[in-house]
Write a protein that holds these residues in place. Sequence first.
Motif: not given
Lengths: 445, 445
Positions: B99-112, B158-161
């Motif tokens: 809830q605190r951290w998930v964002s586009e950047e979190f998903v991009r960096d974590g996925t990478r 969520t932050v996504w939808a």
Amino acid sequence: MQPIDTLLCARWIVPIEPRDTVLENHAVAIADGRIVALLPRAEAETRYQPHTTIDLGQHALLPGLVNAHTHAALTLLRGLADDLPLMRWLQEHIWPAEQRWVSEEFVRDGTRHAVAEMLRSGTTCFNDMYFFPDITARTASAAGIRSVVGLIAIDFPTVWAADADEYLDKGLAVHDEFRHDTLVRTAFAPHAPYTVSDGPLERIRVLADELDIPIHMHVHETAHEVAEAVEKHGERPLARLARLGLLSPSLLAVHMTQLDDDEIDQVADAGVRVVHCPESNLKLASGFCPVSRLQAAGVTVALGTDGAASNNDLDMFGELRSAALLAKAVSADASALPAVRALEMATLDGARALGWDDDIGSLRPGKAADLVAVRLDGIETEPLYHPLSQIVYALDRGRVSDVWVAGQHQLRDRRLTTLDEEEILASTRRWSERIGASDAAAGVE
Amino acid sequence: MQPIDTLLCARWIVPIEPRDTVLENHAVAIADGRIVALLPRAEAETRYQPHTTIDLGQHALLPGLVNAHTHAALTLLRGLADDLPLMRWLQEHIWPAEQRWVSEEFVRDGTRHAVAEMLRSGTTCFNDMYFFPDITARTASAAGIRSVVGLIAIDFPTVWAADADEYLDKGLAVHDEFRHDTLVRTAFAPHAPYTVSDGPLERIRVLADELDIPIHMHVHETAHEVAEAVEKHGERPLARLARLGLLSPSLLAVHMTQLDDDEIDQVADAGVRVVHCPESNLKLASGFCPVSRLQAAGVTVALGTDGAASNNDLDMFGELRSAALLAKAVSADASALPAVRALEMATLDGARALGWDDDIGSLRPGKAADLVAVRLDGIETEPLYHPLSQIVYALDRGRVSDVWVAGQHQLRDRRLTTLDEEEILASTRRWSERIGASDAAAGVE
């Protein structure tokens, strides 16, 4: 400034004692093969004058791992016969191969390969059960790893000994031969209740008390073995061992997958030590050792890989992870066997089980300098929130960088210093060509 | 002589099809990202004119592994909270951190980071379930790994939808955006029966049929979830999915640790595909998936690592070994889930489960050139009697040397070619400092 041999500095040190401790930016001072002190790095640099300083960077240092049950020489049979029911595996592959091939040379070469694998994966002490324990001890000691060699006893004749008396006499001679070797200790190793009769077990009990060494034995490995004993003798194997006076702190009972509540209490009351071999128990479908219940009852539970023929590796980091994962599922509790306990089982509890915890199993001043360094930087072990649980749940043995036994640098940046890997592999290939051919030929019959 | 792009020669090739085949001294001919032929090396050298020839020596080549269930971005939470009961783990650590951290950047960096770990361990295709599937798809595709991204749906905002309609609308837009990317496919990903209500599930069923894509869902992960559904709704989750028409070959049911005999038959009759995540199930004490019984009933069972927050790695070689070991103990049969089947689950069955077996999962002419090379020489993997079972029972992911996806050399002698490990680690460290601090602060409250 006190002169010392070596100062090891690391980002994290996990001394195992006191429990659940992670020291940051500390150092281990080593002299004459022993730990002199464990202290903040800055302080160490003002107090000691080391002959050698090793800065390990983003590594964690912990006590060398204790593999509390293996058959080192059987590394030569790694992967010979997988995915078979226990009795077909033994009767059609392992036993025929052993009968055909076991010799002093087999034990020497197999043990040498095993020691290379163990050192490369952070194990600094192993508890062995196999024929020619003198060869195992000599090979291990020469390579610089610590060992407890089993003075094996079994009812049937083998290339090592003809009968119960000869097994024990030769065992006593091995004990005598190595009593001044600081890297070698011995234990009686009656194979299992179903292969050793009362006479030799009674003699072993007396001798073990006299010499003050452990008794290392497979006990309640499978349900089949327990059922067979009940059918043939009207008694569960553990009850028989109790009747013979073998349930005591000297007994290292390996596997123990079949235990009712009363037996857990009995084992705890007697101070018996248990060795859990999760991967071998899974692979041979032997059953689930009730590790959490044993620990709750106060039993010391160590960890072993078993032999490479039934695992198929001698990887204690893998084994402790498997133990931690499996215990949670077996006890239906995700908080069962936490990381801190799994690491303890693979170090201090192993030392306790072998009666060697005065000297090894934790990083305490006065103990032997048996240490392993693991890299915690890198794709596989980052992010890093909790070094101790990262070591248990995310580390591969390939991240072991350095190993010391009694202060000797045995693995240096993943290269063995006393063993020649190419020579070992060349020898193993000569063995595997012959063993593979005879196994295949036997299969055709 | 026919010109081709690449000729890969290896001591052993395990094509997965036909079953239980190990080819010696063969070669794989690759052109335009696809396998042209699999043939004896000597013959290949007379028939093809490769732009590049790679001689892999004592390696085995096999199809790239398919990780059939993960949450790649959660790699940033690896080891944040271990050894906790499931609900404390979720409620006190994972959900607050998300809830605190998930964002586009979190998903991009974590996925990478996850993609780097997966490629380094031989995974060439992963099936993901997480927020911002567009970011996951873009990151994976740019790095050159194959992915099936989940068009996630869940009842809460969520932050996504914000609601069911927005989840599905955004999901459809992601499906549309990547329909010409050959490395990306999509699946609907309703989170679990207990988090998605009937309305969105019915709409997903219709849309999945129209688009002909799978439905990826956690089903019967824990006994608690089943008991709660029975208590609240008088119906087991699988019965509800059946009532809603979701039991079909489109359904990828993940975990499935709680199944009675009738449910196994029902799942088999409906053609549902199951994804087994042994290490996550063990670590979270979720239960034991009856893999052998499902396979005996004819069900396709794929393998997944789950997310690194509950495993704690994305190591499919470790996972397939755990699956093979665990199935033997669970079915009390040492011949259960033999090596050949474990490897098949991690490759072809994964491809089948994702509906991508026309293109990946085995080394067959015409299929995509997704391959992994593993070293079988060395202390840990010798002696070598049976290459196929050695890969399952003795190999570590550190022995993965090279990986190709669609003919592109993604890992070359353990170095990633499209991703910068140092850059990924620097980014991960920035995340872990912030996430670790907020997790610790929450724990103090």
